[in-house]
Design a protein around this motif. Structure first.
Motif, PDB file in Angstrom:
ATOM      1  N   LEU A   1      33.484  40.921  33.383  1.00 25.69           N
ATOM      2  CA  LEU A   1      34.841  41.478  33.353  1.00 25.69           C
ATOM      3  C   LEU A   1      34.966  42.762  32.528  1.00 25.69           C
ATOM      4  CD1 LEU A   1      36.944  38.194  33.087  1.00 25.69           C
ATOM      5  CD2 LEU A   1      36.581  39.612  35.119  1.00 25.69           C
ATOM      6  N   PRO A   2      34.310  42.882  31.358  1.00 18.94           N
ATOM      7  CA  PRO A   2      34.457  44.131  30.590  1.00 18.94           C
ATOM      8  C   PRO A   2      33.910  45.362  31.308  1.00 18.94           C
ATOM      9  CG  PRO A   2      33.656  42.360  29.182  1.00 18.94           C
ATOM     10  CD  PRO A   2      33.566  41.871  30.589  1.00 18.94           C
ATOM     11  N   GLY A   3      33.099  45.150  32.327  1.00 17.91           N
ATOM     12  CA  GLY A   3      32.553  46.278  33.075  1.00 17.91           C
ATOM     13  C   GLY A   3      33.436  46.769  34.205  1.00 17.91           C
ATOM     14  N   ILE A   4      34.561  46.107  34.447  1.00 17.82           N
ATOM     15  CA  ILE A   4      35.485  46.546  35.498  1.00 17.82           C
ATOM     16  C   ILE A   4      36.193  47.816  35.052  1.00 17.82           C
ATOM     17  CG2 ILE A   4      37.627  45.968  36.715  1.00 17.82           C
ATOM     18  CD1 ILE A   4      36.666  43.075  36.824  1.00 17.82           C
ATOM     19  N   THR A   5      36.133  48.838  35.866  1.00 13.12           N
ATOM     20  CA  THR A   5      36.722  50.139  35.517  1.00 13.12           C
ATOM     21  C   THR A   5      37.998  50.440  36.310  1.00 13.12           C
ATOM     22  OG1 THR A   5      35.295  51.249  37.123  1.00 13.12           O
ATOM     23  CG2 THR A   5      34.496  51.101  34.853  1.00 13.12           C
ATOM     24  N   ALA A   6      38.283  49.664  37.335  1.00  7.69           N
ATOM     25  CA  ALA A   6      39.484  49.909  38.141  1.00  7.69           C
ATOM     26  C   ALA A   6      40.736  49.594  37.332  1.00  7.69           C
ATOM     27  CB  ALA A   6      39.452  49.038  39.392  1.00  7.69           C
ATOM     28  N   PRO A   7      41.804  50.379  37.484  1.00  3.00           N
ATOM     29  CA  PRO A   7      43.089  49.993  36.896  1.00  3.00           C
ATOM     30  C   PRO A   7      43.442  48.584  37.391  1.00  3.00           C
ATOM     31  CG  PRO A   7      43.208  52.194  37.833  1.00  3.00           C
ATOM     32  CD  PRO A   7      41.896  51.619  38.273  1.00  3.00           C
ATOM     33  N   THR A   8      43.829  47.712  36.473  1.00  5.82           N
ATOM     34  CA  THR A   8      43.985  46.300  36.822  1.00  5.82           C
ATOM     35  C   THR A   8      45.334  45.759  36.378  1.00  5.82           C
ATOM     36  OG1 THR A   8      41.593  45.944  36.622  1.00  5.82           O
ATOM     37  CG2 THR A   8      42.997  43.990  36.540  1.00  5.82           C
ATOM     38  N   LEU A   9      45.953  44.981  37.272  1.00  6.30           N
ATOM     39  CA  LEU A   9      47.171  44.242  36.972  1.00  6.30           C
ATOM     40  C   LEU A   9      46.874  42.757  37.132  1.00  6.30           C
ATOM     41  CD1 LEU A   9      50.283  43.992  36.514  1.00  6.30           C
ATOM     42  CD2 LEU A   9      50.522  44.167  39.020  1.00  6.30           C
ATOM     43  N   VAL A  10      47.226  41.970  36.129  1.00  5.91           N
ATOM     44  CA  VAL A  10      47.095  40.515  36.183  1.00  5.91           C
ATOM     45  C   VAL A  10      48.495  39.923  36.308  1.00  5.91           C
ATOM     46  CG1 VAL A  10      46.336  38.452  34.946  1.00  5.91           C
ATOM     47  CG2 VAL A  10      44.989  40.565  34.804  1.00  5.91           C
ATOM     48  N   VAL A  11      48.702  39.087  37.327  1.00  6.07           N
ATOM     49  CA  VAL A  11      50.007  38.481  37.594  1.00  6.07           C
ATOM     50  C   VAL A  11      49.851  36.965  37.639  1.00  6.07           C
ATOM     51  CG1 VAL A  11      52.037  38.457  39.100  1.00  6.07           C
ATOM     52  CG2 VAL A  11      50.557  40.478  39.042  1.00  6.07           C
ATOM     53  N   HIS A  12      50.816  36.242  37.072  1.00  6.82           N
ATOM     54  CA  HIS A  12      50.737  34.781  37.066  1.00  6.82           C
ATOM     55  C   HIS A  12      52.140  34.207  36.918  1.00  6.82           C
ATOM     56  CE1 HIS A  12      47.056  32.121  36.539  1.00  6.82           C
ATOM     57  NE2 HIS A  12      48.034  31.229  36.670  1.00  6.82           N
ATOM     58  N   GLY A  13      52.376  33.049  37.502  1.00  9.15           N
ATOM     59  CA  GLY A  13      53.614  32.326  37.284  1.00  9.15           C
ATOM     60  C   GLY A  13      53.545  31.535  35.991  1.00  9.15           C
ATOM     61  N   THR A  14      54.614  31.552  35.228  1.00  6.69           N
ATOM     62  CA  THR A  14      54.596  30.859  33.932  1.00  6.69           C
ATOM     63  C   THR A  14      54.471  29.351  34.082  1.00  6.69           C
ATOM     64  OG1 THR A  14      57.021  30.693  33.882  1.00  6.69           O
ATOM     65  CG2 THR A  14      56.021  32.631  32.834  1.00  6.69           C
ATOM     66  N   ASP A  15      54.897  28.799  35.231  1.00  4.05           N
ATOM     67  CA  ASP A  15      54.882  27.350  35.426  1.00  4.05           C
ATOM     68  C   ASP A  15      53.729  26.879  36.303  1.00  4.05           C
ATOM     69  OD1 ASP A  15      57.162  27.537  33.931  1.00  4.05           O
ATOM     70  OD2 ASP A  15      58.507  26.702  35.438  1.00  4.05           O
ATOM     71  N   ASP A  16      52.714  27.703  36.420  1.00  2.96           N
ATOM     72  CA  ASP A  16      51.537  27.351  37.214  1.00  2.96           C
ATOM     73  C   ASP A  16      50.633  26.422  36.406  1.00  2.96           C
ATOM     74  OD1 ASP A  16      49.313  27.215  38.857  1.00  2.96           O
ATOM     75  OD2 ASP A  16      49.066  29.389  39.055  1.00  2.96           O
TER      76      ASP A  16
END
Length: 259
Positions: A195-210
């Motif tokens: 994961l630290p080698g990923i260079t693409a702009p990244t968005l992490v999305v998640h539901g709070t009740d998942d």
């Protein structure tokens, strides 16, 4: 229907719609491209959306051999090669987010921006679902188990007004061996070191009740990928992208517009 051939000789079904820069949409474990049916139109106005049926699902070949999320990432690249797409945005949800991690880590030059939805880094660092959740899905009463899965995906209020059909609870045409292979692939995912080698702009999305894929995985991913942004959707369960599409789709579109 369109097909791509992988280097190991597996025929993959893929689908293309919309117009604009390419955007790959990757669905969850043991599901085909129909996972995206309810929200694909949100993206087709701005992007040329690309989906595929993972090996083992839909109209793709279903070899009885080990699958892996890293291998699925190679299949994504095979589809991009078939289409002549050098670079695309990638939006993966659930196991599709695990696959997307490997696309970005192993094939960074092919990824414009990366969106990881309801996903996990896997391995020893990932937060697993509870034993109560596991038991609810493994109960011998199949109707009760299917209802438990729906309630992990959607809130009771949404289910009360949406009787289905549902495209997020598994491809009904999958053979048993392919279901087992998908389960093993998702369970064996571990991209922590990559994961630290990923260079693409990244968005992490998640539901709070998942609790199906616990929301605690979201800050783990965002903290591990350099510069990643984190957005939590209040009250959402695993299928946040469908039930909360009026929040989730604009959120992703705004991020991609900046990438």
């Amino acid at each position: 229907m369109h097909y791509a051939m992988t280097p190991d000789g597996v025929k993959l079904s893929y689908q293309v719609s919309g117009d604009g820069p390419p955007l790959v949409l990757l669905q969850g474990q043991a599901n085909d491209h129909r996972w995206w049916h309810s929200v694909r139109g949100d993206f087709d106005g701005a992007y040329r959306t690309i989906t595929l049926d993972y090996r083992g699902t839909g109209d793709s070949d279903k070899p009885d051999e080990p699958y892996s999320t890293r291998g699925f990432a190679g299949d994504v690249v095979a589809v991009l090669d078939e289409l002549g797409v050098e670079r695309a945005h990638v939006y993966g949800t659930s196991m599709g987010g695990r696959v997307a991690q490997w696309v970005a880590a192993d094939h960074g030059e092919r990824v414009g921006a990366l969106v990881l939805g309801c996903s996990s880094p896997g391995g020893a660092h990932g937060v697993e679902r509870s034993n109560d959740v596991r038991r609810s899905l493994a109960q011998p009463d199949r109707a009760a188990a299917e209802r438990a899965l729906l309630e992990l995906m959607y809130t009771p209020a949404w289910l009360a007004t949406h009787p289905g059909p549902f495209h997020t609870t598994g491809d009904p045409g999958m053979p048993a061996h392919a279901r087992r292979r998908h389960l093993a692939a998702s369970g064996g995912h571990d991209a922590w070191d990559a994961l630290p080698g990923i260079t693409a702009p990244t968005l992490v999305v998640h539901g709070t009740d998942d609790v199906f894929n616990p929301a605690a995985n979201a800050p783990l991913l965002a903290g591990r990928i350099p510069g990643a942004e984190l957005e939590l959707i209040e009250g959402a369960r695993h299928a946040y992208f469908e039930e909360f599409r009026e929040v989730a789709s604009p959120l992703v579109l705004e991020f991609l517009s900046r990438a």
